[in-house]
Design an enzyme around this catalytic site. Structure first.
Site, PDB file in Angstrom:
ATOM      1  N   THR A 176       0.531  -1.489  -0.454  1.00  0.00           N
ATOM      2  CA  THR A 176      -0.266   0.183   0.269  1.00  0.00           C
ATOM      3  C   THR A 176       1.211   1.656   0.243  1.00  0.00           C
ATOM      4  O   THR A 176       2.159   1.468   1.269  1.00  0.00           O
ATOM      5  CB  THR A 176      -0.959   0.126   1.599  1.00  0.00           C
ATOM      6  OG1 THR A 176      -0.938  -0.683   1.005  1.00  0.00           O
ATOM      7  CG2 THR A 176      -1.638   1.134   1.325  1.00  0.00           C
ATOM      8  N   GLY A 222       0.043  -0.058   5.609  1.00  0.00           N
ATOM      9  CA  GLY A 222       0.285  -1.994   6.147  1.00  0.00           C
ATOM     10  C   GLY A 222      -0.908  -2.560   6.601  1.00  0.00           C
ATOM     11  O   GLY A 222      -0.251  -2.986   7.907  1.00  0.00           O
ATOM     12  N   GLY A 223      -1.694  -2.884   6.124  1.00  0.00           N
ATOM     13  CA  GLY A 223      -2.569  -3.883   6.160  1.00  0.00           C
ATOM     14  C   GLY A 223      -3.558  -3.488   7.232  1.00  0.00           C
ATOM     15  O   GLY A 223      -3.926  -2.531   7.257  1.00  0.00           O
TER      16      GLY A 223
END
Length: 534
Positions: free
Chosen positions: A355, A437-438
């Site tokens: 991302t 970061g998810g």
């Protein structure tokens, strides 16, 4: 410590080790890559607005950080137009031919190949932002990105480190290798990379205002590639796609209001965690002490458990966001937290590291919070021949349990990890920010809001500060800069600590915070990014 919602005066103390200073000015940008920041600031200096700048930076990011996003990714954004906040969901839906029977025999959705690819929505997001708010054409805002793709750029160190993992994961995909692995190797830091196919594709997207991507030549190339490889994505799926303007969700915390996009994204997790923390008087504990970390972690775990159980495409959710954020529900959750013991909660969402993010603010008061992603690194491994379009693998966000609201189905949006953040104070813009970061993203949002507005830290200090991270296995990661005695105390309370957690786990923050006059922009030292202002 006392709450610090006042945005006119910032505390410019820097207690944490850092190699960066915030950037101050009437126009400001922060992004995960210096070249994207510079492209965005150049647009602002030439008279463009914050939306033009965000689009310029977003296009550059697809070229210079292909390890994290691409032309075939998804996008979410929050836009402050000077008076009010607007939300944009440009995530894609599953091909209409998908159903749970297609994936029978599996325990989870595929992460590679066409059966992980949902309709790429990012391009529709660029177009929607441009049509509603931009003052410059896409041809103008994409010019720098097209130049980098055509003429080249030097690969930065952290991007190179991620790229080095690509041959093992994606080397079996012939077009991926041709485009991203010259001489069958990942480029080292400082290597010069060009993407001539992507340059042509970005030019065609700009000239057609996205029409080619969803109904023209590029759409046919995507659909033909899917058909040739047994994929289900069709020209009809692409043509049916739309980006949606949505009303952001929000909660009050520490005298400010945090805004997040509604499901299918996971922004609800940050809102719920902060609502729980508002019941717990977090401010009486020092920001880097065991008590503060413990309470934040426990609130985050409870919020994740709720989202894991309920968040899905909003048309499929069985519990409303209003019910999840209801004060009585929040109070019941807060009452579960004990100061002396860590709770055990449901499994957390899977991690991802694919991302990018950009925040912008212009002298006219407009601000943008924009995030785009291919999900797991480069995404699915699928690159549409001769286009440079690397496709995301967002299908992995679906579930295969038939009774789960996010069970895979055609035309449905999957659970989505990317989430732009925005803060207002008394109805006016205060901060545009994001943390990549998810499932670190909602955790990062909580930590940045707490540090900025409860503990009164400036945005760069909040970016520099050591972070905590709750893994998908419910283990707790602490950055090395956290005082060792804090880890000892947290372990005593029952937290299972990760041994030597990777820096990558703790995400990368970018923020533009409004001051009495102008902005303060900050960029995370964990990434190759940059904050700039003029």
């Amino acid at each position: 410590m006392s709450s610090s919602a006042n945005t006119s005066l910032l505390d410019f103390e820097f207690p944490y080790p850092s190699q960066r200073m915030p950037a101050l000015g009437r126009n400001a940008v922060a992004s995960s890559h210096a070249l994207a920041t510079q492209a965005a600031l150049d647009v602002l200096q030439r008279g463009g607005n914050a939306i033009d700048a965000a689009l310029a930076g977003a296009a550059v990011l697809t070229v210079v950080e292909p390890t994290m996003n691409g032309i075939g990714g998804d996008l979410f954004a929050l836009v402050w137009d000077g008076k009010e906040l607007h939300g944009l969901n440009a995530s894609g839906r599953a091909p209409h031919a998908w159903n749970k029977e297609r994936f029978s025999g599996r325990k989870r959705m595929p992460s590679l190949g066409w059966d992980s690819v949902t309709v790429p929505g990012g391009v529709s997001g660029w177009v929607a932002l441009s049509e509603r708010f931009a003052s410059r054409s896409l041809e103008e805002t994409f010019a720098t990105a097209i130049g980098y793709a055509r003429d080249g750029y030097a690969v930065t160190p952290r991007v190179a480190a991620l790229w080095a993992e690509a041959p093992e994961r994606f080397g079996k995909f012939a077009e991926f290798s041709r485009v991203f692995l010259p001489n069958d190797r990942a480029p080292a830091a400082g290597s010069w990379m060009t993407f001539p196919d992507a340059a042509e594709t970005l030019s065609e997207i700009a000239a057609s205002r996205g029409a080619s991507f969803y109904a023209g030549r590029l759409a046919r190339a995507i659909a033909d590639a899917a058909k040739a490889d047994g994929g289900a994505l069709t020209l009809d799926d692409l043509g049916a796609h739309r980006a949606d303007w949505v009303k952001p969700l929000s909660v009050e915390y520490a005298g400010v209001r945090l805004h997040e996009l509604p499901p299918n994204g996971q922004g609800l997790a940050s809102l719920l965690a902060l609502s729980i923390l508002a019941e717990l008087d977090l401010g009486r504990h020092p920001p880097d002490g065991a008590d503060s970390v413990h309470l934040q972690v426990e609130a985050m775990k409870l919020a994740f458990a709720q989202c894991e159980r309920h968040v899905a495409d909003p048309d499929s959710m069985r519990v409303t966001v209003e019910e999840l954020l209801d004060p009585k529900t929040v109070q019941k959750l807060a009452a579960l937290i004990r100061m002396d013991r860590a709770a055990d909660v449901d499994r957390l969402p899977p991690a991802d590291h694919g991302t990018v993010y950009i925040a912008t603010g212009d002298a006219g008061g407009r601000m943008v919070s924009l995030i785009q992603s291919n999900y797991l690194g480069f995404g699915s491994g699928v690159v549409v021949p001769n286009t440079g379009i690397s496709l995301q693998n967002r299908g992995l966000g679906f579930r295969l349990e038939p009774d789960h609201p996010s069970c895979v189905a055609g035309g449905k949006r999957p659970y989505h990890t990317i989430m732009p953040g925005f803060v207002t104070v008394n109805g006016d813009a205060a901060m545009s920010f994001g943390v990549i970061g998810g499932h670190m993203q909602p955790q990062g949002h909580v930590q940045l809001v707490v540090r900025n507005f409860l503990y009164g830290q400036n945005p760069q200090t909040a970016c520099d500060a050591p972070r905590w991270y709750v893994s998908e296995e419910r283990e707790l990661g602490l950055e090395p800069a956290i005082e060792p005695t804090v880890g000892v105390e947290l372990a005593r309370r029952g937290h299972r600590l990760l041994s030597s957690p990777s820096t990558r786990l703790f995400g990368g923050a970018q923020a533009v915070r409004r001051m009495a006059r102008g902005y303060c922009a900050a960029s995370d030292p964990r990434k190759d990014g940059q904050a700039a202002a003029a």
